[in-house]
Design a protein around this motif. Sequence first.
Motif, PDB file in Angstrom:
ATOM      1  N   MET A   9       0.868  -1.157  -0.037  1.00  0.00           N
ATOM      2  CA  MET A   9      -0.078   0.113   0.159  1.00  0.00           C
ATOM      3  C   MET A   9       0.886   1.137   0.026  1.00  0.00           C
ATOM      4  SD  MET A   9      -2.708  -0.908   2.670  1.00  0.00           S
ATOM      5  CE  MET A   9      -1.647  -1.208   3.848  1.00  0.00           C
ATOM      6  N   GLU A  61      -2.585   5.951   6.406  1.00  0.00           N
ATOM      7  CA  GLU A  61      -1.857   5.573   7.373  1.00  0.00           C
ATOM      8  C   GLU A  61      -1.147   6.826   8.440  1.00  0.00           C
ATOM      9  OE1 GLU A  61       0.951   2.381   7.579  1.00  0.00           O
ATOM     10  OE2 GLU A  61      -0.576   0.817   6.682  1.00  0.00           O
ATOM     11  N   TYR A  69      -6.311  -4.849   6.148  1.00  0.00           N
ATOM     12  CA  TYR A  69      -6.477  -4.038   4.887  1.00  0.00           C
ATOM     13  C   TYR A  69      -6.543  -5.125   4.011  1.00  0.00           C
ATOM     14  CZ  TYR A  69      -1.339  -4.290   5.761  1.00  0.00           C
ATOM     15  OH  TYR A  69      -0.162  -4.435   6.083  1.00  0.00           O
ATOM     16  N   ALA A 124      -2.674  -6.630   8.200  1.00  0.00           N
ATOM     17  CA  ALA A 124      -1.479  -7.302   9.018  1.00  0.00           C
ATOM     18  C   ALA A 124      -1.532  -7.261  10.478  1.00  0.00           C
ATOM     19  CB  ALA A 124      -0.143  -6.692   8.358  1.00  0.00           C
ATOM     20  N   ARG A 126       9.080  -5.797  10.039  1.00  0.00           N
ATOM     21  CA  ARG A 126       9.234  -4.475   9.716  1.00  0.00           C
ATOM     22  C   ARG A 126      10.288  -4.075  10.691  1.00  0.00           C
ATOM     23  NH1 ARG A 126       3.888  -5.226  11.406  1.00  0.00           N
ATOM     24  NH2 ARG A 126       2.299  -4.817   9.980  1.00  0.00           N
ATOM     25  N   ARG A 179       6.540   0.782   8.833  1.00  0.00           N
ATOM     26  CA  ARG A 179       5.343   0.448   7.948  1.00  0.00           C
ATOM     27  C   ARG A 179       5.593   1.117   6.678  1.00  0.00           C
ATOM     28  NH1 ARG A 179       1.075  -1.332  11.548  1.00  0.00           N
ATOM     29  NH2 ARG A 179      -0.199  -1.044   9.782  1.00  0.00           N
TER      30      ARG A 179
HETATM   31  N1  GLY Z   1       1.981  -0.444   5.831  1.00  0.00           N
HETATM   32  C1  GLY Z   1       1.240  -1.492   6.251  1.00  0.00           C
HETATM   33  C2  GLY Z   1       1.907  -2.550   7.483  1.00  0.00           C
HETATM   34  O1  GLY Z   1       2.819  -2.003   7.853  1.00  0.00           O
HETATM   35  O2  GLY Z   1       1.194  -3.414   7.638  1.00  0.00           O
END
Ligand code: GLY
Length: 403
Positions: A57, A63, A270, A283, A326, A352
């Motif tokens: 995304m 966000e 999402y 997620a 992440r 993210r």
């Molecule tokens: N930007 C989406 C996530 O980190 O889940």
Amino acid sequence: MSSPPHTPRTPRTPDVLVVGGGIVGLVTAWRAAQRGLATALVDPEPGGGAARVAAGMLAAVTELHYGEETLLALNLASARRYPAFAAELAELTGRDLGYRRCGTLAVALDADDRAHLRDLHALQQRSGLESEWLSGRECRRLEPMLAPGVRGGLRVDGDHQIDPRRLARALVAACAHAGVVFHRVWAERLTVGRGDRATGVVTADGTALEAGQVVLAGGSLSGRLTGVPEAVLPPVRPVKGQVLRLTMPRAHGPLLNRTVRAVVRGNHVYLVPRENGELVVGATSEELGWDTTVTAGGVYALLRDAHELVPGITELPLTETRAGLRPGSPDNAPLLGPTGLDGLLLATGHYRNGVLLTPVTGDVMAHALTTGELPEEGRPFTPRRFGGAPALPPLPRLPEHSA
Ligand code: GLY
């Protein structure tokens, strides 16, 4: 003058060695090579990393979070660059990146969600961002497969998507095209020479790779490269995300026309529909160290929440489940540019926003590598804003490699 016939050629020491071949390392290497710097990259599997899991995304607006106005500026700068960036990469490599300018709809399922979304809308408006409040009925008119209980939503036509796996493969091809040399092995240790200057790395097979400058772009592993002095060790930590992939039938038109997202009982969910029929559902967000297990609970929670938004998804084949890490940083923003150790730069901590920030990261890092300075837009993200904070979870010990 050509070399005498029996003189072995000494390969030129590259100007830049990038440690880490995820999308951030790749874009850094590509842009550096395009600027005429002899560039090498070390990673056992370039094109892997978190991009293999991410939904892709490009969600600068949906966000948005309180207190992240500085990051917003960088996110927006990168979002603005995406059309030209994707076009350049697609043309150069002849690859489809799955870049889809489809917009996003963030919806609310109950009164709490709606209040949260109203706050987000107000913050977006104060920040000068474009988003439109829709009633539940208007949301369902846009996306007929939404649950009847949807109470309202935010239409954000500027938040798009790209397929991160295709992006990563295209970046590998672009790097090869630009002459980046790949060393397909783990980097094990940073080498620091006389005068306290980073000089390269030693790899897992014992090879010493030297370079004029070293960029540490190892995603969540960036803090684990041995030999990096504690004062400049990047304070990144792994934040686990479990993601599902389903397949949508093409026969009856698209299940969804755009990305649909919500916060359900405090959890982000999402659904990202690709043109090729893939539906990515993400997620989870879990602080569990280096664990990348896909759990029944994670899959259950994602399917439960996604089903509340779009009940029809339970009919679809579930084709893949994965977890990735992440690279979280203390202020959720990336660490870009020179460190307190000469010759060592960072491109990590994208948390993210790694996919969204790829274009601007390439530009910022290429500028830093060619001039020694961060450009204006990159200055707030200097690694020097942190003193070097080894904030990593201790367990389990990784294998020998570090980044
Ligand atoms: N930007 C989406 C996530 O980190 O889940």
